[in-house]
Design a protein around this motif. Structure first.
Motif: not given
Ligand SMILES: [Zn+2]
Length: 98
Positions: A71-76, A93-98
């Protein structure tokens, strides 16, 4: 027994058909009078592919989080490990949020 599994799928189909019904209703407002045959044809052409797609989406959504997901810590959002870009302070963190 099979009825229980069908119930949520039918609900999903009804949801997507509601949108189609809305579109048809709006179109009917413009073409009031000669829409009956068009409406039947449109409903038939929409239903088969529409139902198939909703089943596939539902299958994906119903799956529980797998061991190879995080579970991404930014977009959840739950993402697969292939979309894990980096880990900061133990949080993924996922690739979309980094
Ligand atoms: Zn993210």
């Amino acid at each position: 027994m099979a009825t229980d599994y069908d119930a949520p799928r039918k609900t999903d189909e009804e949801l997507s058909e509601d949108s189609i019904e809305e579109l048809k209703t709006r179109r009917n407002d413009k073409n009031s009078g000669k829409v009956d045959e068009d409406e039947v044809e449109a409903a038939e052409s929409f239903e088969l592919p529409g139902a198939d797609l909703s089943h596939e989406e539902l299958t994906v959504k119903v799956l529980p989080r797998q061991a190879n997901e995080f579970t991404c810590a930014s977009c959840f959002l739950v993402k697969s490990q292939s979309q894990l870009a980096e880990t900061k302070d133990g949080l993924p963190y996922c690739v979309d949020c980094v």
